[in-house]
Design a protein around this motif. Structure first.
Motif, PDB file in Angstrom:
ATOM      1  N   ASP A  81       0.881  -1.401  -0.318  1.00 34.48           N
ATOM      2  CA  ASP A  81      -0.102   0.210   0.144  1.00 34.48           C
ATOM      3  C   ASP A  81       0.855   1.652   0.494  1.00 34.48           C
ATOM      4  O   ASP A  81      -0.005   2.409  -0.794  1.00 34.48           O
ATOM      5  CB  ASP A  81      -1.194  -0.340   1.480  1.00 34.48           C
ATOM      6  CG  ASP A  81      -2.572  -0.725   0.624  1.00 34.48           C
ATOM      7  OD1 ASP A  81      -2.325  -1.060  -0.685  1.00 34.48           O
ATOM      8  OD2 ASP A  81      -3.119  -0.698   1.932  1.00 34.48           O
ATOM      9  N   VAL A 137       1.687   2.149  -3.715  1.00 36.31           N
ATOM     10  CA  VAL A 137       0.730   1.792  -4.411  1.00 36.31           C
ATOM     11  C   VAL A 137      -0.071   3.299  -4.143  1.00 36.31           C
ATOM     12  O   VAL A 137      -0.391   4.040  -4.865  1.00 36.31           O
ATOM     13  CB  VAL A 137       0.289   0.560  -4.064  1.00 36.31           C
ATOM     14  CG1 VAL A 137      -1.319   0.937  -4.870  1.00 36.31           C
ATOM     15  CG2 VAL A 137       0.883  -0.056  -5.106  1.00 36.31           C
ATOM     16  N   THR A 138      -0.533   3.189  -2.885  1.00 36.88           N
ATOM     17  CA  THR A 138      -1.374   4.747  -2.156  1.00 36.88           C
ATOM     18  C   THR A 138      -1.017   5.585  -1.644  1.00 36.88           C
ATOM     19  O   THR A 138      -0.993   6.679  -1.167  1.00 36.88           O
ATOM     20  CB  THR A 138      -2.529   4.159  -1.802  1.00 36.88           C
ATOM     21  OG1 THR A 138      -1.984   3.239  -0.341  1.00 36.88           O
ATOM     22  CG2 THR A 138      -2.673   3.065  -1.801  1.00 36.88           C
ATOM     23  N   HIS A 160       1.130  -2.596 -10.279  1.00 42.60           N
ATOM     24  CA  HIS A 160       0.595  -2.547  -8.575  1.00 42.60           C
ATOM     25  C   HIS A 160       0.118  -3.566  -7.609  1.00 42.60           C
ATOM     26  O   HIS A 160      -0.466  -4.201  -8.797  1.00 42.60           O
ATOM     27  CB  HIS A 160      -0.329  -1.070  -8.473  1.00 42.60           C
ATOM     28  CG  HIS A 160       0.133   0.051  -9.302  1.00 42.60           C
ATOM     29  ND1 HIS A 160       0.027   0.535 -10.257  1.00 42.60           N
ATOM     30  CD2 HIS A 160       0.813   0.938  -8.374  1.00 42.60           C
ATOM     31  CE1 HIS A 160       0.254   1.705  -9.968  1.00 42.60           C
ATOM     32  NE2 HIS A 160       0.909   2.197  -9.315  1.00 42.60           N
ATOM     33  N   PRO A 202      -1.153  -3.297  -4.509  1.00 43.24           N
ATOM     34  CA  PRO A 202      -1.652  -3.523  -2.696  1.00 43.24           C
ATOM     35  C   PRO A 202      -1.501  -4.129  -1.869  1.00 43.24           C
ATOM     36  O   PRO A 202      -1.932  -5.239  -2.227  1.00 43.24           O
ATOM     37  CB  PRO A 202      -3.312  -2.665  -3.348  1.00 43.24           C
ATOM     38  CG  PRO A 202      -3.622  -3.712  -4.569  1.00 43.24           C
ATOM     39  CD  PRO A 202      -2.379  -4.512  -5.208  1.00 43.24           C
ATOM     40  N   CYS A 231      -1.343  -4.411   2.520  1.00 44.51           N
ATOM     41  CA  CYS A 231      -1.221  -4.032   3.870  1.00 44.51           C
ATOM     42  C   CYS A 231      -0.580  -5.234   4.676  1.00 44.51           C
ATOM     43  O   CYS A 231      -1.267  -5.366   5.892  1.00 44.51           O
ATOM     44  CB  CYS A 231      -1.722  -2.708   4.767  1.00 44.51           C
ATOM     45  SG  CYS A 231      -0.195  -2.200   5.544  1.00 44.51           S
ATOM     46  N   LEU A 249      -4.665  -9.075 -11.481  1.00 51.13           N
ATOM     47  CA  LEU A 249      -5.425  -9.342  -9.444  1.00 51.13           C
ATOM     48  C   LEU A 249      -6.138  -9.121 -10.255  1.00 51.13           C
ATOM     49  O   LEU A 249      -7.082  -8.259 -10.340  1.00 51.13           O
ATOM     50  CB  LEU A 249      -4.195  -8.942  -8.861  1.00 51.13           C
ATOM     51  CG  LEU A 249      -2.765  -8.572  -8.432  1.00 51.13           C
ATOM     52  CD1 LEU A 249      -2.425  -7.038  -7.311  1.00 51.13           C
ATOM     53  CD2 LEU A 249      -2.506  -9.542  -7.836  1.00 51.13           C
ATOM     54  N   MET A 271      -6.623 -10.437  -4.047  1.00 53.10           N
ATOM     55  CA  MET A 271      -5.461  -8.692  -3.716  1.00 53.10           C
ATOM     56  C   MET A 271      -6.757  -8.711  -2.441  1.00 53.10           C
ATOM     57  O   MET A 271      -7.310  -8.567  -2.215  1.00 53.10           O
ATOM     58  CB  MET A 271      -6.368  -8.023  -4.833  1.00 53.10           C
ATOM     59  CG  MET A 271      -5.922  -6.474  -4.916  1.00 53.10           C
ATOM     60  SD  MET A 271      -6.257  -5.592  -5.791  1.00 53.10           S
ATOM     61  CE  MET A 271      -7.498  -5.554  -6.367  1.00 53.10           C
ATOM     62  N   ARG A 272      -6.142  -7.574  -1.894  1.00 56.98           N
ATOM     63  CA  ARG A 272      -6.635  -6.667  -0.559  1.00 56.98           C
ATOM     64  C   ARG A 272      -6.201  -4.965  -0.353  1.00 56.98           C
ATOM     65  O   ARG A 272      -4.709  -4.941  -0.864  1.00 56.98           O
ATOM     66  CB  ARG A 272      -6.195  -7.457   0.179  1.00 56.98           C
ATOM     67  CG  ARG A 272      -4.865  -7.775   0.668  1.00 56.98           C
ATOM     68  CD  ARG A 272      -4.428  -8.764   1.792  1.00 56.98           C
ATOM     69  NE  ARG A 272      -4.919  -8.010   3.003  1.00 56.98           N
ATOM     70  CZ  ARG A 272      -4.422  -9.152   4.325  1.00 56.98           C
ATOM     71  NH1 ARG A 272      -4.060 -10.269   4.277  1.00 56.98           N
ATOM     72  NH2 ARG A 272      -4.378  -8.630   5.414  1.00 56.98           N
ATOM     73  N   TYR A 273      -6.427  -4.303   0.550  1.00 57.13           N
ATOM     74  CA  TYR A 273      -6.262  -3.029   0.655  1.00 57.13           C
ATOM     75  C   TYR A 273      -5.729  -2.815   1.672  1.00 57.13           C
ATOM     76  O   TYR A 273      -5.006  -1.279   1.887  1.00 57.13           O
ATOM     77  CB  TYR A 273      -7.361  -2.295   0.297  1.00 57.13           C
ATOM     78  CG  TYR A 273      -7.843  -1.919  -1.283  1.00 57.13           C
ATOM     79  CD1 TYR A 273      -6.826  -2.603  -2.036  1.00 57.13           C
ATOM     80  CD2 TYR A 273      -9.352  -1.344  -1.606  1.00 57.13           C
ATOM     81  CE1 TYR A 273      -7.299  -2.216  -3.483  1.00 57.13           C
ATOM     82  CE2 TYR A 273      -9.044  -1.464  -2.841  1.00 57.13           C
ATOM     83  CZ  TYR A 273      -8.989  -1.824  -3.915  1.00 57.13           C
ATOM     84  OH  TYR A 273      -9.676  -1.405  -5.146  1.00 57.13           O
ATOM     85  N   ASP A 274      -5.974  -3.640   2.454  1.00 59.19           N
ATOM     86  CA  ASP A 274      -5.706  -3.883   4.126  1.00 59.19           C
ATOM     87  C   ASP A 274      -4.335  -4.434   4.810  1.00 59.19           C
ATOM     88  O   ASP A 274      -4.027  -5.115   3.635  1.00 59.19           O
ATOM     89  CB  ASP A 274      -6.607  -3.856   4.972  1.00 59.19           C
ATOM     90  CG  ASP A 274      -7.949  -5.276   5.142  1.00 59.19           C
ATOM     91  OD1 ASP A 274      -7.158  -6.256   5.444  1.00 59.19           O
ATOM     92  OD2 ASP A 274      -8.846  -5.393   3.947  1.00 59.19           O
TER      93      ASP A 274
END
Lengths: 202, 607
Positions: free
Chosen positions: A108, A111-112, A168, A170, A172, A194, A199-202
């Motif tokens: 993350d 990526v962000t 990318h 992502p 965390c 993905l 895939m996950r954002y957290d």
């Protein structure tokens, strides 16, 4: 953009099937900018699969390999964890971008921007003052100004706001399985797709 | 009434039927076609703000939001073309880049966030736009929830919920463009808001973590929780609860959307007070020792002590005093005890005995309120005691222009919505003419009266009000709805248990030697009994005081024996609401320690 990516993905896949054995190993560099090292840890969480990986891959530059930045070699794949926070990181990232064919933003922060970009809401002077002058444990309030210490950039930024990023991943951190999937797809000459499941954002 | 016209549309090649006036999204969902949404929520008005639900209509160059576009007969609709997917991705990337959406730091990150879900479902790995990193305020001044503007996507689900469901319109949008943000009242905070009722409906309906429950934060994702449907036992309305639990802990409590009573809405009591407040539980029997302190004891030891005490003094005056929060099953046990005690009674709110002595259940009271064009509230404070009823009243007043007349000595949160609000009742002719004028022409009036209507002044006003309707056309008299304050006082009244508004005289008429108080899960552990004058002194004269309670309190501190009782979350049984509905109370948590339910304790100790 997606369409063209798919099309280009198919071609090298067909090529790699044509060549049964790849004599030369893929050269890889990994880099750790403003991050917590969690993504590198997750990378190591591929466990015994790393034995399989090193059959195909040479890690030439990495926080776990003792190579000086000035000697950064030309590589095929650059994997970067963390966001761009100071001038030194910007310099290293741009250098890697020039010396790699495929640049992967891993996790993350890359990526962000993630947690390091929380400071972007405040003026830089306030951030430095809070960090070096106002902390509860501060005894001698001095903001470091030695020229050796790389100055912070006005804003911490994710990789693609500084250089072109090819892929990318992502998370965390991203799951070890996701990292393994992405690497094996790349080794097979495909662009990793993905989706919701891996895939996950957290 | 003519039946609505049937229409036929083709969605993704499938022939779908609906009725004229339905939106494209509604028809698609009825036919099992999934269109992604963010700002849409069933039950609220359409906003069309997030543009995730866009669709193509053949013959039109534009894409339209399906949640806000009525379907036209014969239209051919496409929901999933490459163009739509690309547009939705762009919209999502703009949403992600606009504010500081940091998934790792958000309590809603593991499957509870609509934005994250859409991002993952659309395969968004990186954002092609520059992040704006705006400095956004966080409002943590509310007791039970917070508003983090960093995570807001301006879908206005909270604004519409606040306006259309709770009916207070505390929340709204202020500013333009990137300065657009949710505001509380006129740029106030939740803590200083005059209109916010803390009902938490905005939080329940927020698709992201912008509005979050403090007690639920980081207790675990709702998506991973078990859910139990039960009934709130805080007041006689009997709202349906949907309780989320994990590892024998309550994670969050939402309204049960399928409940015929509250239709998913809750007030602050049901939503938060029953579980988000820290209270000290009684988890095992306690017996007062020679040193004057309460010491843990086993059930057999505590029961033997009570039985021996009673057996040694057969001539003692004995009493059983129960809370009105009991389930119907516990009330049946109390009825069986009438022979074993000299006196049995329940303690209720002031003037409630007169209201519930000969109980009247008013079937369909809530639908009548929803339909009313004039509502008279007499001697009741729904905004304080029955938040969901207050929400329905506000809806009737604000959405349909119903007249509202309030007669109560004390101010309440509903007063500001009233046409006539009489905290002091005047007997002047001009005042009553004004009342009659306001009620004139009302076709479906409702008269809601609470315990205070049984006070001398209340009865006078009630008579006058009923008089105001005399002489009107047949069938336009008001629907009269009694609304008690205590949860099951109507059930206790129906069971013939004596109801006490003041327990002082009851204790004083003949000195009590043995008194068993069933406080059950009274939030204050029954301590409110001690607020009445002389009661503390009278209770201290009781030779043997036994308190059966779920929580420690000043009352349990006076007892010789304390027996651990269950809360609403552990009980199994039924309660009867003010409409006469018998509603299930289901166990949400496994019992902790050695707690037992009220009827088991009564029947085992006094068998």
């Amino acid at each position: 953009m997606n369409k063209t990516a798919k099309e280009t993905a198919k071609k090298p896949a067909a090529q790699s099937e044509a060549k049964p054995t790849a004599p030369a190993k893929i050269k890889v560099a990994t880099m750790w900018l403003s991050g917590c090292s969690g993504c590198h840890m997750s990378f190591l969480d591929i466990d015994e699969r790393i034995v399989e990986l090193v059959k195909h891959v040479d890690i030439l530059f990495s926080p776990i390999v003792d190579t000086k930045v000035a000697d950064m070699p030309q590589v095929d794949v650059g994997i970067v964890e963390g966001c761009v926070n100071n001038s030194d990181q910007e310099h290293e990232l741009k250098m890697l971008r020039e010396r790699c064919k495929v640049l992967i933003a891993l996790g993350d922060c890359a990526v962000t921007g993630n947690i390091p970009t929380l400071r972007n809401q405040f003026p830089l002077e306030d951030v430095l003052s809070r960090g070096f002058e106002q902390t509860e444990s501060t005894k001698i309030p001095i903001i470091p100004n030695d020229p050796v210490v790389p100055p912070l950039r006005p804003k911490a930024q994710p990789l693609q706001e500084v250089v072109k990023v090819d892929l990318h991943i992502p998370g965390c951190p991203p799951d070890a399985d996701t990292i393994w999937f992405a690497l094996t797809e790349l080794l097979a000459g495909r662009v990793p797709q993905l989706n919701e499941k891996n895939m996950r954002y957290d | 009434m003519s039946t609505p016209k049937q229409i036929t549309v083709t969605i993704d090649g499938k022939t779908c039927t609906g009725t004229a006036g339905q939106t494209i999204l509604e028809i698609a969902r009825d036919n099992g076609i999934v269109i992604p949404t963010l700002c849409y929520l069933k039950g609220l008005s359409s906003w069309g703000g997030c543009r995730i639900c866009i669709v193509e209509i053949k013959g039109s160059p534009k894409v339209v939001p399906s949640c806000a576009t009525p379907a036209m007969d014969g239209a051919e609709i496409i929901t999933n073309s490459d163009r739509l997917v690309q547009l939705r991705k762009c919209t999502l990337e703009l949403l992600f880049s606009e504010r500081n959406h940091l998934c790792p730091m958000c309590p809603y990150n593991k499957g509870d966030c609509g934005l994250q879900h859409q991002g993952l479902a659309h395969g968004i790995t990186g954002i092609r736009y520059q992040y704006l990193y705006p400095a956004m305020p966080i409002d943590l001044t509310a007791k039970y929830f917070g508003l983090d503007q960093n995570r807001c996507i301006l879908c206005t689900r909270c604004v519409r919920t606040c306006d259309e469901v709770e009916g207070v319109h505390t929340l709204d949008i202020a500013g333009r463009g990137e300065k657009n943000r949710i505001v509380v009242d006129l740029a106030a905070s939740f803590g200083t808001s005059e209109t916010c009722t803390s009902c938490g409906a905005c939080v329940a309906n927020c698709p992201t973590g912008a509005l979050f429950d403090k007690a639920a934060a980081f207790r675990g994702p709702l998506a991973s929780c078990q859910t139990v449907l039960t009934t709130c036992t805080e007041c006689p309305v009997g709202c349906g609860l949907k309780v989320f639990t994990k590892e024998n802990r309550i994670v969050n409590v939402f309204g049960d959307p399928d409940s015929p009573v509250n239709k998913g809405h809750l007030c602050v009591k049901g939503r938060y007070e029953t579980w988000a407040d820290a209270r000290q539980r009684v988890t095992q029997p306690l017996v007062r020792g020679a040193d004057g302190q309460l010491h843990p004891a086993t059930w057999p030891a505590a029961m033997k002590l009570i039985k021996d005490t009673l057996a040694q003094s057969p001539d003692w005056e004995t009493g059983l005093l129960v809370s009105p929060r009991l389930t119907n099953e516990a009330i049946q046990s109390v009825r069986k005890m009438v022979d074993r005690f000299d006196r049995v009674a329940a303690f209720v709110a002031p003037h409630e005995a007169a209201l519930c002595g000969q109980p009247e259940f008013s079937a369909d009271a809530l639908p009548k309120l929803d339909n009313a064009d004039a509502i008279i509230v007499l001697g009741s404070r729904p905004s304080e005691d029955h938040g969901v009823v207050a929400a329905r009243i506000r809806k009737a007043v604000r959405q349909r222009g119903a007249k509202l007349l309030i007669f109560h000595a004390r101010k309440s949160g509903l007063d500001r919505y009233a046409d006539i609000c009489a905290n002091v009742v005047s007997l002047e002719r001009s005042f009553w003419k004004q009342v009659a004028d306001t009620l004139a022409g009302a076709q479906r009036p409702v008269l809601l009266y609470g315990p205070q209507a049984m006070s001398p002044i209340g009865v006078t006003v009630l008579e006058r009000l009923l008089k105001a309707f005399e002489g009107q056309k047949e069938g336009t008299g008001p629907a009269v709805i009694p609304l008690p304050r205590s949860t099951n006082s109507l059930g206790l009244g129906a069971a013939g248990i004596e109801l006490l508004e003041e327990i002082g005289p009851w204790l004083d008429t003949k000195p009590m030697s043995f008194l068993h108080i069933v406080a059950g899960d009274e939030p204050d552990g029954g301590a409110r009994l001690l607020e009445e004058r002389y009661v503390r002194a009278l209770l201290s004269e009781v030779d043997c005081l036994v308190v059966q309670a779920a929580y420690r309190s000043a009352l349990t501190d006076m007892a010789k024996v304390v027996l651990p009782a269950m809360t609403w979350a552990e009980k199994y049984g039924t309660v009867t609401n003010f409409e006469g509905r018998v509603l299930p109370v289901r166990p949400v948590l496994a019992p902790v320690g050695e707690i037992r339910d009220d009827q088991t304790i009564l029947e085992s100790v006094f068998a």
